[in-house]
Motif scaffolding. Sequence first.
Motif, short mmCIF file in Angstrom:
data_model
loop_
_atom_site.label_atom_id
_atom_site.label_comp_id
_atom_site.label_asym_id
_atom_site.label_seq_id
_atom_site.Cartn_x
_atom_site.Cartn_y
_atom_site.Cartn_z
N GLU A 1 -13.48 1.44 11.85
CA GLU A 1 -13.64 3.75 11.34
C GLU A 1 -12.12 3.49 9.87
OE1 GLU A 1 -13.74 6.51 15.75
OE2 GLU A 1 -11.70 5.09 14.97
N ARG A 2 -11.82 1.90 10.42
CA ARG A 2 -10.45 1.75 9.31
C ARG A 2 -11.38 1.35 8.48
NH1 ARG A 2 -4.96 0.76 10.60
NH2 ARG A 2 -5.36 -0.96 9.43
N GLN A 3 -12.40 0.11 8.49
CA GLN A 3 -12.59 -0.07 7.37
C GLN A 3 -13.72 0.63 6.77
OE1 GLN A 3 -12.87 -3.13 6.12
NE2 GLN A 3 -14.16 -2.66 4.55
N ARG A 4 -14.36 1.90 7.80
CA ARG A 4 -14.89 3.44 6.50
C ARG A 4 -13.87 4.44 5.77
NH1 ARG A 4 -18.47 4.22 4.14
NH2 ARG A 4 -18.94 6.63 3.55
N VAL A 5 -12.84 4.29 6.03
CA VAL A 5 -12.00 4.94 5.62
C VAL A 5 -11.36 4.05 3.87
CG1 VAL A 5 -9.32 5.38 5.43
CG2 VAL A 5 -10.50 6.16 7.57
N PHE A 6 -11.50 3.10 4.33
CA PHE A 6 -11.20 2.14 3.17
C PHE A 6 -12.21 2.07 2.21
CE2 PHE A 6 -7.79 -0.42 5.99
CZ PHE A 6 -6.61 0.61 4.78
N GLU A 7 -13.15 1.94 3.01
CA GLU A 7 -15.42 1.91 2.04
C GLU A 7 -15.22 3.12 1.35
OE1 GLU A 7 -17.97 0.79 4.77
OE2 GLU A 7 -18.14 -1.01 4.89
N LYS A 8 -14.61 4.55 2.17
CA LYS A 8 -14.66 5.34 1.73
C LYS A 8 -13.90 5.96 0.06
CE LYS A 8 -16.39 9.85 1.89
NZ LYS A 8 -18.02 10.34 0.62
N TYR A 9 -12.44 5.10 0.35
CA TYR A 9 -11.18 5.58 -0.88
C TYR A 9 -12.92 4.79 -1.85
CZ TYR A 9 -7.42 6.76 0.79
OH TYR A 9 -6.17 8.07 1.09
N SER A 10 -13.42 4.05 -1.89
CA SER A 10 -13.74 2.98 -3.27
C SER A 10 -14.79 3.58 -3.52
CB SER A 10 -14.37 1.78 -2.04
OG SER A 10 -13.43 0.89 -2.38
N GLU A 11 -16.17 4.18 -2.38
CA GLU A 11 -16.62 4.95 -2.72
C GLU A 11 -16.43 6.39 -3.86
OE1 GLU A 11 -18.69 6.66 1.08
OE2 GLU A 11 -19.67 4.37 0.50
N ILE A 12 -14.71 7.28 -3.41
CA ILE A 12 -14.59 8.35 -3.89
C ILE A 12 -14.48 7.82 -5.83
CG2 ILE A 12 -12.44 9.72 -4.16
CD1 ILE A 12 -12.27 9.71 -1.10
N ILE A 13 -13.34 6.32 -5.94
CA ILE A 13 -12.89 5.78 -7.12
C ILE A 13 -13.85 5.84 -7.65
CG2 ILE A 13 -11.68 4.03 -8.45
CD1 ILE A 13 -9.76 5.82 -6.16
N VAL A 14 -15.28 5.25 -7.55
CA VAL A 14 -15.83 5.08 -8.13
C VAL A 14 -16.43 6.44 -8.24
CG1 VAL A 14 -18.99 4.48 -8.10
CG2 VAL A 14 -17.13 2.95 -7.07
N GLU A 15 -16.06 7.95 -8.01
CA GLU A 15 -16.65 8.81 -7.91
C GLU A 15 -16.04 9.33 -9.57
OE1 GLU A 15 -17.98 11.59 -5.88
OE2 GLU A 15 -18.71 10.38 -4.43
N TYR A 16 -14.53 9.38 -9.35
CA TYR A 16 -13.72 9.82 -10.10
C TYR A 16 -14.10 8.61 -11.64
CZ TYR A 16 -10.49 12.19 -6.74
OH TYR A 16 -9.99 13.15 -5.88
N ARG A 17 -14.05 7.35 -12.08
CA ARG A 17 -14.54 6.57 -12.84
C ARG A 17 -15.39 7.22 -13.27
NH1 ARG A 17 -12.89 0.55 -10.36
NH2 ARG A 17 -11.09 0.70 -10.36
N ARG B 1 -5.92 11.25 -19.61
CA ARG B 1 -4.70 10.11 -20.05
C ARG B 1 -4.25 9.62 -18.68
NH1 ARG B 1 -4.84 11.50 -25.17
NH2 ARG B 1 -2.53 12.46 -25.40
N LYS B 2 -3.41 10.34 -18.05
CA LYS B 2 -2.48 10.02 -16.82
C LYS B 2 -3.76 9.25 -15.90
CE LYS B 2 0.68 11.65 -13.64
NZ LYS B 2 1.63 12.43 -12.65
N MET B 3 -4.26 10.06 -15.46
CA MET B 3 -5.96 10.52 -14.23
C MET B 3 -6.43 8.97 -14.41
SD MET B 3 -6.18 11.61 -11.44
CE MET B 3 -7.94 11.88 -10.13
N ALA B 4 -7.09 9.30 -16.17
CA ALA B 4 -7.72 7.32 -15.89
C ALA B 4 -6.65 6.46 -15.40
CB ALA B 4 -8.28 7.53 -17.64
N LEU B 5 -5.44 6.30 -16.11
CA LEU B 5 -4.65 4.74 -16.07
C LEU B 5 -4.66 4.02 -14.40
CD1 LEU B 5 -2.12 5.50 -18.74
CD2 LEU B 5 -3.62 3.94 -18.48
N LEU B 6 -4.54 5.75 -13.83
CA LEU B 6 -3.98 5.71 -12.18
C LEU B 6 -5.30 5.19 -11.38
CD1 LEU B 6 -2.71 6.50 -9.56
CD2 LEU B 6 -3.67 8.65 -10.01
N ILE B 7 -6.23 5.84 -12.22
CA ILE B 7 -8.13 5.48 -11.11
C ILE B 7 -8.50 4.25 -11.78
CG2 ILE B 7 -8.06 8.02 -10.84
CD1 ILE B 7 -10.41 7.17 -12.84
N TYR B 8 -7.72 3.05 -13.03
CA TYR B 8 -8.20 2.18 -12.99
C TYR B 8 -7.62 0.91 -12.99
CZ TYR B 8 -12.29 3.78 -15.38
OH TYR B 8 -13.39 4.29 -16.11
N ALA B 9 -6.53 1.49 -12.01
CA ALA B 9 -4.94 0.27 -11.52
C ALA B 9 -5.77 -0.61 -10.58
CB ALA B 9 -4.46 1.41 -10.63
#
Length: 202
Positions: free
Chosen positions: A186-202, A118-126
Motif C-alpha cells: 500500500e505504501r508503494q502504491r502511494v509513492f507510485e500515485k505521487y509519481s503519476e500525479i507529477i506526470v499529470e502536473y508536468r 513559474r513557481k509551480m514549474a520549478l516545484l514540479i521539476y525538482a
Amino acid sequence: LCLPFGWCKSPGHFGVFALAAEATTQAHAPENPRVEGAEPFWVKTHVDDAGGMEARLHRRPYVAARCYEQMVRHLFGLDTIHPGKKGEEGTPTEKAQWWGYILDVIARRISVPKEKLRKMALLIYAPTWDWGCTRIPRRDSQVMRGNGTFIGNVAPGIRPEMASLNRGLGGNQDSEWLDPPGTPEERQRVFEKYSEIIVEYR
C-alpha cells in the motif's frame, strides 16, 4: 495561530475580524439609488485581503471601495489600509489580481499569475519528484498540496488528485519524510500515485 492554508504570518483570527468589515460595508448602499442602484455593496475578505464586485453604474464601484476603506478604518484604526497595496490594487478595474488570482470580469475568466506558474514549474521539476523517488520531505509534499489547491481553482481536473496527496501526508507525522500508513504494498502504491500525479502536473 496560523491560517488553514498554511501561511503563518497572519494569525487565523484575522479572518473572523474581517467579517466585521464585510458586514458593515454590506449594510451600506449608494446615496443615489436612481443612478447607482439601491442594492447594498458586496465585498468578501480572505484574511486581510478584500475584494468586491459592483455593477458599473456611474460611480458605484468607487463609492463601494471608499465605503469599505472607511469601515475598515473606523473598526481597526486610521492606519489600517496599507498605502502601497492600496495604490497597487485599490482602484476598481475590469481585470485585477484578487486573492492571488487574475480575475477578468469582462472575459469572465479566472487565471493564475505568471509568477505563480513559474513557481509551480520549478516545484514540479525538482529532483524530489522524479519517477520512483520514495524519499520525499514532508514539507515538500505539503507545499505541493497547497499549490495543488491553489491551481485547482483554475484547473479543476487536478482536484481529484489531491486525495492521493492527502493519503501520502498521513501516517507518522513526526517524521520529516513522507511515511504513509499501510502495508509495504500500500505504501508503494502511494509513492507510485505521487509519481503519476507529477506526470499529470508536468
